[in-house]
Design an enzyme around this catalytic site. Structure first.
Site, PDB file in Angstrom:
ATOM      1  N   ASP A 139       7.295  27.341  63.259  1.00  0.00           N
ATOM      2  CA  ASP A 139       6.849  28.017  63.667  1.00  0.00           C
ATOM      3  C   ASP A 139       6.691  29.105  62.526  1.00  0.00           C
ATOM      4  O   ASP A 139       8.036  28.854  61.731  1.00  0.00           O
ATOM      5  CB  ASP A 139       7.291  28.163  64.631  1.00  0.00           C
ATOM      6  CG  ASP A 139       6.755  29.457  65.615  1.00  0.00           C
ATOM      7  OD1 ASP A 139       5.101  29.669  65.142  1.00  0.00           O
ATOM      8  OD2 ASP A 139       7.364  30.333  65.740  1.00  0.00           O
ATOM      9  N   ASP A 168      10.202  30.066  68.055  1.00  0.00           N
ATOM     10  CA  ASP A 168      10.634  31.123  68.910  1.00  0.00           C
ATOM     11  C   ASP A 168       9.658  31.296  70.069  1.00  0.00           C
ATOM     12  O   ASP A 168      10.800  31.862  71.368  1.00  0.00           O
ATOM     13  CB  ASP A 168      10.848  32.258  67.851  1.00  0.00           C
ATOM     14  CG  ASP A 168      10.352  32.360  67.775  1.00  0.00           C
ATOM     15  OD1 ASP A 168       8.928  32.349  67.532  1.00  0.00           O
ATOM     16  OD2 ASP A 168       9.369  33.833  67.554  1.00  0.00           O
ATOM     17  N   ASP A 195       6.189  27.961  71.676  1.00  0.00           N
ATOM     18  CA  ASP A 195       6.495  27.155  70.956  1.00  0.00           C
ATOM     19  C   ASP A 195       7.271  25.902  71.562  1.00  0.00           C
ATOM     20  O   ASP A 195       7.694  24.893  71.471  1.00  0.00           O
ATOM     21  CB  ASP A 195       7.636  27.319  69.826  1.00  0.00           C
ATOM     22  CG  ASP A 195       7.011  28.322  68.884  1.00  0.00           C
ATOM     23  OD1 ASP A 195       5.782  28.052  68.095  1.00  0.00           O
ATOM     24  OD2 ASP A 195       6.755  29.278  68.726  1.00  0.00           O
TER      25      ASP A 195
HETATM   26  P1  ADP Z   1       3.372  31.714  66.058  1.00  0.00           P
HETATM   27  O1  ADP Z   1       2.941  30.591  66.336  1.00  0.00           O
HETATM   28  O2  ADP Z   1       2.701  32.757  64.477  1.00  0.00           O
HETATM   29  O3  ADP Z   1       4.412  32.637  66.532  1.00  0.00           O
HETATM   30  P2  ADP Z   1       1.858  33.125  67.627  1.00  0.00           P
HETATM   31  O4  ADP Z   1       1.146  31.545  68.573  1.00  0.00           O
HETATM   32  O5  ADP Z   1       3.504  34.304  68.875  1.00  0.00           O
HETATM   33  O6  ADP Z   1       2.124  32.820  66.486  1.00  0.00           O
HETATM   34  O7  ADP Z   1       0.582  33.696  68.417  1.00  0.00           O
HETATM   35  C1  ADP Z   1      -0.194  33.786  67.230  1.00  0.00           C
HETATM   36  C2  ADP Z   1      -0.808  35.348  67.570  1.00  0.00           C
HETATM   37  O8  ADP Z   1      -1.398  35.190  68.999  1.00  0.00           O
HETATM   38  C3  ADP Z   1      -0.350  36.296  67.103  1.00  0.00           C
HETATM   39  O9  ADP Z   1      -0.344  36.376  65.622  1.00  0.00           O
HETATM   40  C4  ADP Z   1      -0.790  37.134  67.689  1.00  0.00           C
HETATM   41  O10 ADP Z   1      -2.546  37.647  67.188  1.00  0.00           O
HETATM   42  C5  ADP Z   1      -1.555  36.743  69.024  1.00  0.00           C
HETATM   43  N1  ADP Z   1      -0.956  37.545  70.458  1.00  0.00           N
HETATM   44  C6  ADP Z   1      -0.064  36.297  70.154  1.00  0.00           C
HETATM   45  N2  ADP Z   1       0.825  37.287  71.643  1.00  0.00           N
HETATM   46  C7  ADP Z   1       0.497  38.355  71.497  1.00  0.00           C
HETATM   47  C8  ADP Z   1       0.881  39.491  72.301  1.00  0.00           C
HETATM   48  N3  ADP Z   1       1.704  39.774  73.243  1.00  0.00           N
HETATM   49  N4  ADP Z   1      -0.363  40.487  71.629  1.00  0.00           N
HETATM   50  C9  ADP Z   1      -1.232  40.776  71.175  1.00  0.00           C
HETATM   51  N5  ADP Z   1      -1.587  39.367  70.465  1.00  0.00           N
HETATM   52  C10 ADP Z   1      -0.750  38.081  70.480  1.00  0.00           C
HETATM   53 MG    MG Z   2       6.751  32.699  66.722  1.00  0.00          MG
END
Ligand code: ADP
Ligand code: MG
Length: 612
Positions: free
Chosen positions: A322, A508, A512
């Site tokens: 991730d 994390d 995930d």
């Molecule tokens: P990654 O897979 O890189 O860990 P996430 O799946 O956690 O990223 O999140 C993907 C996208 O969703 C983030 O880049 C953001 O644009 C959006 N996102 C997720 N959670 C939030 C939040 N709490 N506030 C704002 N945007 C969010």
């Molecule tokens: Mg993440």
């Protein structure tokens, strides 16, 4: 709980004392002139060394497990005594008990370090008092207190929902991983994970009596997740031990009639056979090798939840990561805010992110601060991979990326650069916050090494194209997939597995968690990671340090090496002694060495795994 652990320690130290007594008596016996008294001293020594062995054999028989190693040791030593081999009988017991002692001690110390790691994660509870929420330790919360549980958090105490609705993952409690819907009035069990809604819960049980405390106890005492090698060894011993016992009976009581010769000699041969072929070197040392490796890992800040994950990890050829919070620091900087209504953009972003555990949320709440009324928040939902939706004072608020806006058909001026976050109030996008994250130093280093070992590397992220591309380039990853929802990540991992890759997935966030579960090995970040991810994973990096991957590679390689060494060494010594016995060079001392001596050496070899 504390007490029982200390109690165990005391027991183990007592065991050592008994063994030492026994050795002293064994030495004294050599200086005793009278034969009768010497036998008496030997028997006293035997009792000291053998007490625990007898107890355990008795436990075994109670559990209908008749042919365990303890039982073999008893027959062998009793047999030796009946033919006057007292010193040998005592030595068998001393060596065997000492091997067991070393094993217990090693297992205990690794279990303690694992327990310490588990306790780390019961950090705090948000308790309602005088109009706001205070952080308290779970042990300080009383029955009837109202606690706020945010998406992604572990439910620390048993209780009833009084506000909000959500879904929870109860896999820890029921083994069932399908999320369950919970609404006002429903009971929640501690230890489960709150997935997407923010809820207020009225506590119904003290922490000590909670389901979660019970689970911790279970984890401490169980040996779930035993490695295949360990299970194999146990099964092998189940068949092997009765066969050996029977064979020695045949040698003692049938052979004299077939080949002639004195009964006493054949009994001696049978006992040598019995002692030499006892499988305890393997039975003792293989599980210990796994424990020792787990304990070594925990010293590096790696929590491994079972021996089998070490085996799986050793075969891993595809490392899937991730991005946010895993390869990157997850410490977003606010690069820019584009808006005609700056104050409201910041304010609504703050209100929305205040309950989220996402790295983006942390950046927002660290940088802005607004006073708002918690009670005015309703319908709070953390939409994974997209953002957050909620009502504040009956205004509909959305905070998140373009996917969230698409879902609600909201138009926006969208130019993709870094990680964007839009703020929408009642259907109108009022502003955009641009965020940037940096890779962990340890990520770059790790990827370099994995590449040099020809491992496959993939990054899966929910973030947009440009942000992902920039991070992938900085770290040196060429295969990256972006704008993924949690279910897309799962799909990729399933595909990798179908093409016969052994997949390690690193993540994390709550988003995930499903991927961590289905990967061959799921590894979560223990410090900044969310509880849901930590619970779903097989291995936890407590300091979020990606260099721990290299520690794991080293540990699992060494584990394989030492298990193999022990197998080869134990089997060859045993074969040698058995062959000598067969061709007429029977020696109980050689047998004692082949059994207990080898077991001890194997145990000592296994303990090396705890060292560098
Ligand atoms: P990654 O897979 O890189 O860990 P996430 O799946 O956690 O990223 O999140 C993907 C996208 O969703 C983030 O880049 C953001 O644009 C959006 N996102 C997720 N959670 C939030 C939040 N709490 N506030 C704002 N945007 C969010
Ligand atoms: Mg993440």
């Amino acid at each position: 709980m504390e007490k029982s652990v200390k109690g165990l320690d005391l027991n183990i130290e007592n065991d050592l004392l008994k063994i030492i007594f026994s050795v002293i008596l064994l030495i004294i016996a050599h200086f005793v002139a009278s034969d009768k008294i010497r036998v008496f001293v030997f028997i006293a020594a035997y009792v000291f060394a053998g007490l625990e062995v007898y107890k355990e054999a008795f436990e075994g028989i109670k559990n209908k497990d008749f042919f365990d190693e303890n039982f073999l040791m008893i027959i062998a030593s009793l047999g030796a005594m009946t033919i006057g081999q007292f010193e040998e009988a005592v030595s068998v017991m001393v060596f065997y008990s000492f091997g067991e002692y070393m094993e217990d001690k090693a297992v205990d110390s690794s279990r303690d370090s694992i327990k310490d790691l588990l306790d780390l994660k019961i950090d705090y509870v948000n308790v309602y008092a005088n109009g706001s929420y205070e952080k308290k330790l779970p042990g300080q919360v009383n029955i009837g207190d109202k606690i706020l549980i945010n998406p992604g958090e572990k439910i620390a105490l048993d209780g009833k929902i009084v506000k909000g609705d959500t879904t929870v993952d109860q896999k820890n409690l029921t083994g069932e991983s399908i999320p369950i819907e919970k609404n006002v009035g429903d009971l929640l069990m501690s230890g489960s994970i709150n997935l997407d809604g923010s809820i207020v819960v009225k506590v119904t049980k003290k922490y000590e009596d909670s389901t979660y405390s019970k689970i911790i106890e279970l984890v401490e005492n169980s040996d779930t997740g035993k490695s295949k090698t360990e299970k194999l060894v146990k099964r092998f011993a189940k068949i092997y031990t009765p066969v050996v016992t029977l064979t020695s009976v045949v040698v003692a009581f049938v052979m004299p009639f077939v080949f002639g010769g004195e009964f006493k000699d054949w009994i001696y041969k049978a006992l040598v056979f019995l002692v030499a072929s006892c499988p305890c070197a393997i039975v003792l040392s293989v599980p210990l090798c796994y424990y020792a490796s787990i304990s070594k890992a925990s010293k590096e800040g790696i929590l491994v939840k079972g021996g089998n994950y070490l085996d799986n990890f050793r075969f891993a050829n595809h490392f899937v990561f991730d991005k946010t919070g895993t390869l990157t620091k997850g410490e977003f900087e606010i690069i820019d805010i584009i808006s005609d209504d700056l104050e409201n953009t910041k304010k609504y972003a703050y209100i929305a992110e205040n309950r989220s555990n996402h790295p983006i949320a942390k950046a927002i709440t660290n940088n802005f601060h607004y006073n708002f009324d918690n009670d005015k928040i309703t319908d709070y939902k953390d939409i994974r991979g997209k953002g957050i939706s909620l009502k504040y004072d009956n205004e509909n608020i959305l905070v998140g990326n373009h996917k969230l806006l698409d879902e609600y058909n909201i138009s926006y001026d969208y130019s993709e650069d870094a990680t964007d976050m839009f703020v929408v109030v009642d259907g109108k996008a009022i502003g955009k916050i641009v965020l940037g994250d940096t890779p962990k130093e340890s990520s770059k280093y790790l990827i370099e090494i994995l590449k040099s070992q020809n491992k496959k590397i993939t990054m899966l992220t929910g973030d947009n194209k440009s942000a992902s591309e920039s991070i992938a380039n900085q770290i040196g990853i060429s295969d990256y997939r972006y704008s993924l929802l949690p279910q897309d990540k799962i799909k990729f991992i399933e595909d990798f597995k179908k093409s016969n890759d052994t997949v390690v997935f690193f993540g994390d966030g709550v988003n995930d968690a499903p991927s961590l579960k289905i990967a061959d090995v799921g590894i979560s970040m223990g410090a900044a990671g969310e509880d849901a991810a930590i619970e779903s994973s097989d291995i936890v990096f407590l300091n979020d340090d990606m260099k721990n991957v290299l520690d794991l590679i080293k540990i699992t390689k060494k584990l394989k090496k030492i298990v193999t060494q022990n197998f080869v060494f134990a089997l060859s010594v045993k074969l040698l002694v058995l062959t000598l016995n067969l061709i007429g060079y029977s020696s109980m001392w050689a047998a004692v060495f082949a059994d207990a001596g080898v077991a001890l050496l194997c145990v000592l070899n296994a303990i090396r795994l705890m060292k560098d």
